[in-house]
Design an enzyme around this catalytic site. Structure first.
Site, PDB file in Angstrom:
ATOM      1  N   ASN A   7       0.852  -1.309  -0.028  1.00 40.33           N
ATOM      2  CA  ASN A   7       0.048  -0.065  -0.008  1.00 40.33           C
ATOM      3  C   ASN A   7       0.924   1.261  -0.050  1.00 40.33           C
ATOM      4  O   ASN A   7       1.655   1.254   1.048  1.00 40.33           O
ATOM      5  CB  ASN A   7      -0.895  -0.043   1.321  1.00 40.33           C
ATOM      6  CG  ASN A   7      -1.729   1.274   1.133  1.00 40.33           C
ATOM      7  OD1 ASN A   7      -1.364   2.021   1.299  1.00 40.33           O
ATOM      8  ND2 ASN A   7      -3.105   0.851   1.752  1.00 40.33           N
ATOM      9  N   HIS A  10       1.091   6.039   2.164  1.00 44.29           N
ATOM     10  CA  HIS A  10       1.885   6.717   2.991  1.00 44.29           C
ATOM     11  C   HIS A  10       2.888   7.535   2.227  1.00 44.29           C
ATOM     12  O   HIS A  10       3.415   8.831   2.515  1.00 44.29           O
ATOM     13  CB  HIS A  10       2.518   5.986   3.923  1.00 44.29           C
ATOM     14  CG  HIS A  10       1.629   5.616   4.675  1.00 44.29           C
ATOM     15  ND1 HIS A  10       0.889   6.150   5.692  1.00 44.29           N
ATOM     16  CD2 HIS A  10       1.247   4.244   4.866  1.00 44.29           C
ATOM     17  CE1 HIS A  10       0.227   5.095   6.428  1.00 44.29           C
ATOM     18  NE2 HIS A  10       0.261   3.873   5.922  1.00 44.29           N
ATOM     19  N   HIS A  43      -5.603   3.627  -1.936  1.00 37.69           N
ATOM     20  CA  HIS A  43      -6.879   3.851  -1.165  1.00 37.69           C
ATOM     21  C   HIS A  43      -7.351   5.235  -1.665  1.00 37.69           C
ATOM     22  O   HIS A  43      -6.737   6.357  -1.185  1.00 37.69           O
ATOM     23  CB  HIS A  43      -6.907   3.877   0.221  1.00 37.69           C
ATOM     24  CG  HIS A  43      -8.207   4.156   0.867  1.00 37.69           C
ATOM     25  ND1 HIS A  43      -8.308   4.125   2.315  1.00 37.69           N
ATOM     26  CD2 HIS A  43      -9.346   4.501   0.577  1.00 37.69           C
ATOM     27  CE1 HIS A  43      -9.610   4.185   2.653  1.00 37.69           C
ATOM     28  NE2 HIS A  43     -10.344   4.482   1.599  1.00 37.69           N
ATOM     29  N   ARG A  45      -9.441   7.911  -1.040  1.00 38.83           N
ATOM     30  CA  ARG A  45     -10.375   8.443   0.058  1.00 38.83           C
ATOM     31  C   ARG A  45     -11.410   9.628  -0.378  1.00 38.83           C
ATOM     32  O   ARG A  45     -10.895  10.360  -1.329  1.00 38.83           O
ATOM     33  CB  ARG A  45      -9.812   8.749   1.231  1.00 38.83           C
ATOM     34  CG  ARG A  45      -8.791   7.734   2.166  1.00 38.83           C
ATOM     35  CD  ARG A  45      -8.278   8.162   3.250  1.00 38.83           C
ATOM     36  NE  ARG A  45      -9.206   8.389   4.193  1.00 38.83           N
ATOM     37  CZ  ARG A  45      -9.658   7.703   5.396  1.00 38.83           C
ATOM     38  NH1 ARG A  45      -8.611   6.598   5.445  1.00 38.83           N
ATOM     39  NH2 ARG A  45     -10.535   7.886   6.106  1.00 38.83           N
ATOM     40  N   ARG A  49      -6.907  12.838   0.922  1.00 37.15           N
ATOM     41  CA  ARG A  49      -6.102  13.302   1.789  1.00 37.15           C
ATOM     42  C   ARG A  49      -4.654  12.672   1.203  1.00 37.15           C
ATOM     43  O   ARG A  49      -3.658  13.358   1.534  1.00 37.15           O
ATOM     44  CB  ARG A  49      -6.194  13.031   3.159  1.00 37.15           C
ATOM     45  CG  ARG A  49      -6.029  11.522   3.427  1.00 37.15           C
ATOM     46  CD  ARG A  49      -6.212  11.113   4.962  1.00 37.15           C
ATOM     47  NE  ARG A  49      -7.651  11.327   5.603  1.00 37.15           N
ATOM     48  CZ  ARG A  49      -7.773  10.745   6.727  1.00 37.15           C
ATOM     49  NH1 ARG A  49      -6.850  10.228   7.179  1.00 37.15           N
ATOM     50  NH2 ARG A  49      -9.046  10.950   7.106  1.00 37.15           N
ATOM     51  N   HIS A  50      -4.492  11.650   0.540  1.00 34.16           N
ATOM     52  CA  HIS A  50      -3.145  11.234   0.054  1.00 34.16           C
ATOM     53  C   HIS A  50      -3.290  11.003  -1.385  1.00 34.16           C
ATOM     54  O   HIS A  50      -2.752  11.702  -2.204  1.00 34.16           O
ATOM     55  CB  HIS A  50      -2.630   9.994   0.806  1.00 34.16           C
ATOM     56  CG  HIS A  50      -3.771   9.170   1.263  1.00 34.16           C
ATOM     57  ND1 HIS A  50      -4.394   8.375   0.769  1.00 34.16           N
ATOM     58  CD2 HIS A  50      -3.895   8.400   2.635  1.00 34.16           C
ATOM     59  CE1 HIS A  50      -4.932   7.383   1.433  1.00 34.16           C
ATOM     60  NE2 HIS A  50      -4.943   7.664   2.623  1.00 34.16           N
ATOM     61  N   GLU A  69      -8.569   0.436  -3.178  1.00 42.65           N
ATOM     62  CA  GLU A  69      -9.242   0.390  -1.920  1.00 42.65           C
ATOM     63  C   GLU A  69     -10.315   1.467  -2.102  1.00 42.65           C
ATOM     64  O   GLU A  69      -9.874   2.691  -2.081  1.00 42.65           O
ATOM     65  CB  GLU A  69      -8.716   0.589  -0.871  1.00 42.65           C
ATOM     66  CG  GLU A  69      -8.020  -0.644   0.059  1.00 42.65           C
ATOM     67  CD  GLU A  69      -7.019  -0.130   1.267  1.00 42.65           C
ATOM     68  OE1 GLU A  69      -7.453   0.631   1.847  1.00 42.65           O
ATOM     69  OE2 GLU A  69      -6.404  -1.133   1.426  1.00 42.65           O
ATOM     70  N   THR A 100      -8.256   3.482   8.430  1.00 42.50           N
ATOM     71  CA  THR A 100      -9.351   2.766   8.530  1.00 42.50           C
ATOM     72  C   THR A 100      -9.244   1.974   9.893  1.00 42.50           C
ATOM     73  O   THR A 100      -8.579   1.554  10.293  1.00 42.50           O
ATOM     74  CB  THR A 100      -9.256   1.733   7.258  1.00 42.50           C
ATOM     75  OG1 THR A 100      -8.801   2.201   6.165  1.00 42.50           O
ATOM     76  CG2 THR A 100     -10.845   1.222   7.221  1.00 42.50           C
ATOM     77  N   GLU A 150     -11.138  -9.096   2.992  1.00 41.41           N
ATOM     78  CA  GLU A 150      -9.772  -9.177   3.607  1.00 41.41           C
ATOM     79  C   GLU A 150     -10.165  -8.928   4.923  1.00 41.41           C
ATOM     80  O   GLU A 150     -10.935  -7.974   5.686  1.00 41.41           O
ATOM     81  CB  GLU A 150      -9.373  -7.683   3.140  1.00 41.41           C
ATOM     82  CG  GLU A 150      -7.805  -7.400   3.889  1.00 41.41           C
ATOM     83  CD  GLU A 150      -6.952  -5.918   3.143  1.00 41.41           C
ATOM     84  OE1 GLU A 150      -7.146  -6.094   2.020  1.00 41.41           O
ATOM     85  OE2 GLU A 150      -6.321  -5.401   3.771  1.00 41.41           O
ATOM     86  N   HIS A 187      -3.823  -4.700   7.782  1.00 45.80           N
ATOM     87  CA  HIS A 187      -3.689  -3.440   8.447  1.00 45.80           C
ATOM     88  C   HIS A 187      -2.940  -3.830  10.017  1.00 45.80           C
ATOM     89  O   HIS A 187      -3.158  -4.783  10.444  1.00 45.80           O
ATOM     90  CB  HIS A 187      -5.340  -3.016   9.199  1.00 45.80           C
ATOM     91  CG  HIS A 187      -5.314  -1.649   9.533  1.00 45.80           C
ATOM     92  ND1 HIS A 187      -5.649  -0.604   8.769  1.00 45.80           N
ATOM     93  CD2 HIS A 187      -5.027  -1.158  10.594  1.00 45.80           C
ATOM     94  CE1 HIS A 187      -5.416   0.307   9.372  1.00 45.80           C
ATOM     95  NE2 HIS A 187      -5.239   0.295  10.466  1.00 45.80           N
ATOM     96  N   GLY A 209       1.101  -1.753   4.381  1.00 43.88           N
ATOM     97  CA  GLY A 209       1.653  -0.086   4.049  1.00 43.88           C
ATOM     98  C   GLY A 209       2.548   0.341   5.088  1.00 43.88           C
ATOM     99  O   GLY A 209       3.731   0.483   4.718  1.00 43.88           O
TER     100      GLY A 209
HETATM  101  N1  PXP Z   1      -5.784  -2.897   4.370  1.00 47.11           N
HETATM  102  C1  PXP Z   1      -6.611  -2.237   4.500  1.00 47.11           C
HETATM  103  C2  PXP Z   1      -8.137  -2.492   3.881  1.00 47.11           C
HETATM  104  C3  PXP Z   1      -6.388  -1.069   4.845  1.00 47.11           C
HETATM  105  O1  PXP Z   1      -7.539   0.129   4.993  1.00 47.11           O
HETATM  106  C4  PXP Z   1      -5.250  -0.800   5.050  1.00 47.11           C
HETATM  107  C5  PXP Z   1      -4.768   0.795   5.674  1.00 47.11           C
HETATM  108  O2  PXP Z   1      -4.947   1.532   4.678  1.00 47.11           O
HETATM  109  C6  PXP Z   1      -4.170  -1.514   5.000  1.00 47.11           C
HETATM  110  C7  PXP Z   1      -4.336  -2.735   4.488  1.00 47.11           C
HETATM  111  C8  PXP Z   1      -2.734  -1.181   5.176  1.00 47.11           C
HETATM  112  O3  PXP Z   1      -2.669  -0.864   6.672  1.00 47.11           O
HETATM  113  P1  PXP Z   1      -1.069  -0.560   7.296  1.00 47.11           P
HETATM  114  O4  PXP Z   1      -0.688   0.764   6.552  1.00 47.11           O
HETATM  115  O5  PXP Z   1      -1.293  -0.348   8.898  1.00 47.11           O
HETATM  116  O6  PXP Z   1      -0.285  -1.725   6.581  1.00 47.11           O
END
Ligand code: PXP
Length: 237
Positions: A7, A10, A43, A45, A49-50, A69, A100, A150, A187, A209
């Protein structure tokens, strides 16, 4: 073999602090792919924001497998349909959250969610639902005709005694695989807590991510400083 989705939200967060194009998101996707990323996850959003709309269109041709996403807002679903990612992962979204915060709330009326899933599938996009690891949510995801789930691993990742959360993730992964759902997890996964997750055979793919981007800073900052130092003092190098 567990597949890895990276992801890159960031990287876009850092870029949006100056809005001058650096760090370059396409380069970030290339670097992750060079490291073995099996998908690139972005993602889009509602508050942008990103990731920006233009990022999705610019990166689409560079990425063999895009995991898009999104929440179910119609303008964002229209963008998904235009770019046709291989997968769309539907997540809940709150404007005030930092990230999230949990899986979808599936206990209420899911009519809008169901029609969104159908709309995406009608355009050849496979749909995964980001859910909390409960058997009921797995069953609801199946009943909504999702292609995959997921499993939200955030609670597992933060728990000082993660055994119970891990058991719930294992049970749900097994139940979902029995129902022929593709099983992903994500996540809060990092270089320590990934080990137990990687041992769950039914989890085909993880999406990560924050920890990977943090690690990139850790392993890259010394080199980046050395390179600048050399430019400042070329005769000393
Ligand atoms: N999966 C989903 C559905 C998410 O919303 C996120 C965060 O954007 C991630 C995975 C990745 O999470 P992390 O950045 O904590 O690895």
């Amino acid at each position: 073999m567990t597949r890895l989705g990276v992801n890159i939200d960031h990287i876009a967060t850092l870029r949006q602090q100056r809005k001058e194009g650096q760090p370059n998101l396409a380069d970030a996707a290339r670097w992750a792919i060079a490291g073995g990323a099996d998908n690139i996850t972005m993602h889009l959003r509602e508050d942008r924001r990103h990731i920006q709309d233009s990022d999705i269109f610019e990166l689409r041709p560079l990425v063999n497998e895009l995991n898009f996403e999104c929440a179910t807002a119609s303008d964002i679903i229209d963008i998904a349909i235009q770019v046709t990612p291989e997968w769309a992962c539907i997540v809940p979204e709150k404007r005030t959250e930092l990230t999230t915060e949990g899986g979808l709330y599936l206990a209420g009326n899911n009519q809008h969610l169901q029609s969104t899933i159908q709309k995406l599938q009608d355009h050849g996009i496979q749909v995964s639902l980001f859910i909390n690891p409960t058997p009921l949510d797995v069953e609801i995801a199946k009943s909504l005709n999702a292609n995959g789930i997921e499993l939200h691993t955030g609670t597992y990742a933060l728990s000082p005694t993660p055994e119970l959360e891990l058991a719930a993730i294992k049970d749900c992964a097994s139940l979902a695989a029995d129902m022929a759902l593709k099983v992903q997890a994500g996540h809060g996964l990092n270089y320590s807590n990934i080990i137990a997750i990687s041992q769950i055979a039914q989890i085909e793919e993880v999406n990560i991510g924050h920890s990977i981007i943090c690690r990139a800073v850790e392993v890259g900052l010394t080199t980046a400083t050395q390179e600048m130092k050399r430019l400042l003092n070329p005769t000393n190098s």
